[in-house]
Scaffold this motif. Sequence first.
Motif, PDB file in Angstrom:
ATOM      1  N   HIS A  34     -26.088  47.397  43.907  1.00 36.51           N
ATOM      2  CA  HIS A  34     -25.462  46.293  43.174  1.00 36.51           C
ATOM      3  C   HIS A  34     -23.987  46.638  43.032  1.00 36.51           C
ATOM      4  N   GLU A  35     -23.132  45.774  43.575  1.00 38.46           N
ATOM      5  CA  GLU A  35     -21.691  45.995  43.524  1.00 38.46           C
ATOM      6  C   GLU A  35     -21.054  44.975  42.583  1.00 38.46           C
ATOM      7  N   PHE A  36     -20.360  45.478  41.571  1.00 34.70           N
ATOM      8  CA  PHE A  36     -19.579  44.628  40.679  1.00 34.70           C
ATOM      9  C   PHE A  36     -18.155  44.606  41.220  1.00 34.70           C
ATOM     10  N   LEU A  37     -17.664  43.402  41.517  1.00 36.34           N
ATOM     11  CA  LEU A  37     -16.330  43.226  42.081  1.00 36.34           C
ATOM     12  C   LEU A  37     -15.314  42.964  40.974  1.00 36.34           C
ATOM     13  N   GLY A  38     -14.061  43.115  41.297  1.00 40.06           N
ATOM     14  CA  GLY A  38     -12.998  42.810  40.343  1.00 40.06           C
ATOM     15  C   GLY A  38     -12.472  44.061  39.669  1.00 40.06           C
ATOM     16  N   LEU A  69     -28.222  29.527  33.324  1.00 38.23           N
ATOM     17  CA  LEU A  69     -28.320  28.194  33.912  1.00 38.23           C
ATOM     18  C   LEU A  69     -27.609  28.219  35.263  1.00 38.23           C
ATOM     19  N   PHE A  70     -28.357  27.935  36.311  1.00 35.48           N
ATOM     20  CA  PHE A  70     -27.796  27.931  37.660  1.00 35.48           C
ATOM     21  C   PHE A  70     -27.135  26.584  37.937  1.00 35.48           C
ATOM     22  N   GLN A  71     -25.907  26.641  38.460  1.00 36.13           N
ATOM     23  CA  GLN A  71     -25.206  25.421  38.861  1.00 36.13           C
ATOM     24  C   GLN A  71     -25.324  25.164  40.357  1.00 36.13           C
ATOM     25  N   GLU A  72     -25.230  26.230  41.153  1.00 40.04           N
ATOM     26  CA  GLU A  72     -25.283  26.081  42.602  1.00 40.04           C
ATOM     27  C   GLU A  72     -26.012  27.265  43.210  1.00 40.04           C
ATOM     28  N   MET A  73     -26.731  26.994  44.296  1.00 41.87           N
ATOM     29  CA  MET A  73     -27.387  28.053  45.038  1.00 41.87           C
ATOM     30  C   MET A  73     -27.475  27.618  46.496  1.00 41.87           C
ATOM     31  N   VAL A  74     -27.036  28.508  47.392  1.00 44.31           N
ATOM     32  CA  VAL A  74     -27.020  28.211  48.820  1.00 44.31           C
ATOM     33  C   VAL A  74     -27.680  29.365  49.558  1.00 44.31           C
ATOM     34  N   GLU A  75     -28.523  29.033  50.507  1.00 39.93           N
ATOM     35  CA  GLU A  75     -29.182  30.053  51.326  1.00 39.93           C
ATOM     36  C   GLU A  75     -28.796  29.850  52.775  1.00 39.93           C
ATOM     37  N   GLU A  76     -28.393  30.949  53.408  1.00 39.51           N
ATOM     38  CA  GLU A  76     -28.097  30.916  54.832  1.00 39.51           C
ATOM     39  C   GLU A  76     -28.596  32.219  55.436  1.00 39.51           C
ATOM     40  N   GLY A  77     -29.615  32.138  56.243  1.00 35.66           N
ATOM     41  CA  GLY A  77     -30.197  33.332  56.844  1.00 35.66           C
ATOM     42  C   GLY A  77     -30.724  34.273  55.774  1.00 35.66           C
ATOM     43  N   ASP A  78     -30.221  35.501  55.781  1.00 33.30           N
ATOM     44  CA  ASP A  78     -30.672  36.514  54.829  1.00 33.30           C
ATOM     45  C   ASP A  78     -29.765  36.643  53.614  1.00 33.30           C
ATOM     46  N   GLY A  98     -20.867  34.152  29.792  1.00 34.24           N
ATOM     47  CA  GLY A  98     -19.991  34.223  30.952  1.00 34.24           C
ATOM     48  C   GLY A  98     -20.452  33.403  32.130  1.00 34.24           C
ATOM     49  N   ASP A  99     -19.604  33.406  33.137  1.00 33.31           N
ATOM     50  CA  ASP A  99     -19.885  32.745  34.406  1.00 33.31           C
ATOM     51  C   ASP A  99     -20.005  33.813  35.484  1.00 33.31           C
ATOM     52  N   TYR A 100     -20.888  33.578  36.435  1.00 28.88           N
ATOM     53  CA  TYR A 100     -21.203  34.573  37.449  1.00 28.88           C
ATOM     54  C   TYR A 100     -21.281  33.925  38.824  1.00 28.88           C
ATOM     55  N   ALA A 101     -20.928  34.701  39.834  1.00 29.50           N
ATOM     56  CA  ALA A 101     -21.180  34.339  41.229  1.00 29.50           C
ATOM     57  C   ALA A 101     -21.796  35.572  41.872  1.00 29.50           C
ATOM     58  N   VAL A 102     -22.936  35.391  42.529  1.00 30.39           N
ATOM     59  CA  VAL A 102     -23.596  36.512  43.189  1.00 30.39           C
ATOM     60  C   VAL A 102     -23.863  36.171  44.646  1.00 30.39           C
ATOM     61  N   PHE A 103     -23.824  37.205  45.448  1.00 24.23           N
ATOM     62  CA  PHE A 103     -24.154  37.114  46.861  1.00 24.23           C
ATOM     63  C   PHE A 103     -25.263  38.126  47.091  1.00 24.23           C
ATOM     64  N   CYS A 104     -26.454  37.635  47.377  1.00 17.82           N
ATOM     65  CA  CYS A 104     -27.634  38.485  47.513  1.00 17.82           C
ATOM     66  C   CYS A 104     -28.036  38.569  48.977  1.00 17.82           C
ATOM     67  N   LEU A 112     -31.757  43.341  49.041  1.00 14.80           N
ATOM     68  CA  LEU A 112     -31.285  44.643  49.502  1.00 14.80           C
ATOM     69  C   LEU A 112     -29.978  45.020  48.808  1.00 14.80           C
ATOM     70  N   LYS A 113     -29.104  44.020  48.652  1.00 18.51           N
ATOM     71  CA  LYS A 113     -27.774  44.278  48.100  1.00 18.51           C
ATOM     72  C   LYS A 113     -27.305  43.036  47.349  1.00 18.51           C
ATOM     73  N   MET A 114     -26.727  43.253  46.194  1.00 20.80           N
ATOM     74  CA  MET A 114     -26.129  42.156  45.436  1.00 20.80           C
ATOM     75  C   MET A 114     -24.659  42.487  45.194  1.00 20.80           C
ATOM     76  N   ARG A 115     -23.809  41.513  45.449  1.00 22.27           N
ATOM     77  CA  ARG A 115     -22.380  41.617  45.130  1.00 22.27           C
ATOM     78  C   ARG A 115     -22.123  40.576  44.052  1.00 22.27           C
ATOM     79  N   GLU A 116     -21.501  40.984  42.956  1.00 22.98           N
ATOM     80  CA  GLU A 116     -21.376  40.108  41.794  1.00 22.98           C
ATOM     81  C   GLU A 116     -19.938  40.011  41.315  1.00 22.98           C
ATOM     82  N   LEU A 117     -19.525  38.783  41.071  1.00 21.83           N
ATOM     83  CA  LEU A 117     -18.246  38.499  40.417  1.00 21.83           C
ATOM     84  C   LEU A 117     -18.554  38.002  39.013  1.00 21.83           C
ATOM     85  N   ILE A 118     -17.926  38.618  38.026  1.00 20.33           N
ATOM     86  CA  ILE A 118     -18.107  38.189  36.643  1.00 20.33           C
ATOM     87  C   ILE A 118     -16.742  37.949  36.021  1.00 20.33           C
TER      88      ILE A 118
END
Length: 128
Positions: A34-38, A69-78, A98-104, A112-118
């Motif tokens: 799990h990677e926290f960005l910023g 509460l999820f606002q948006e979710m997009v899946e592309e491949g893995d 807070g608000d979050y954006a994650v890339f799983c 396998l890996k999560m990258r998170e912007l908070i």
Amino acid sequence: MDSAKKKAVRDYVAAVGKGDGEALRAFVTEDYTHEFLGSTVLRGTRTLTEILGQLEAFSSALARPGEFLFQEMVEEGDVVSAMFSGKCELVNGKRFDGDYAVFCHFRGDKILKMRELIDTKLADDVLS
């Protein structure tokens, strides 16, 4: 209807809100990172063991389970990307809303890996 991967992301986030490390384990690989960005004090990459320790500390800081509460979710491949907001009341009287954006990134049906912007300012103000 959510795909299995999107459901895994939702369930992972719900487990975080409940502070439920055992439930969280069901959605990730053993070599999960799990990677926290910023520029937050949280910045960096953590292993599953480190995330579970961080979750335990976060859970003990919660006055009650967090709500997301999820606002948006997009899946592309893995990869599943999601934007969501959270409301968390802490035992010290502060709020971590807070608000979050994650890339799983998935391997099979597990994360396998999560990258998170908070909200880095909020994280630093509330968690440091």
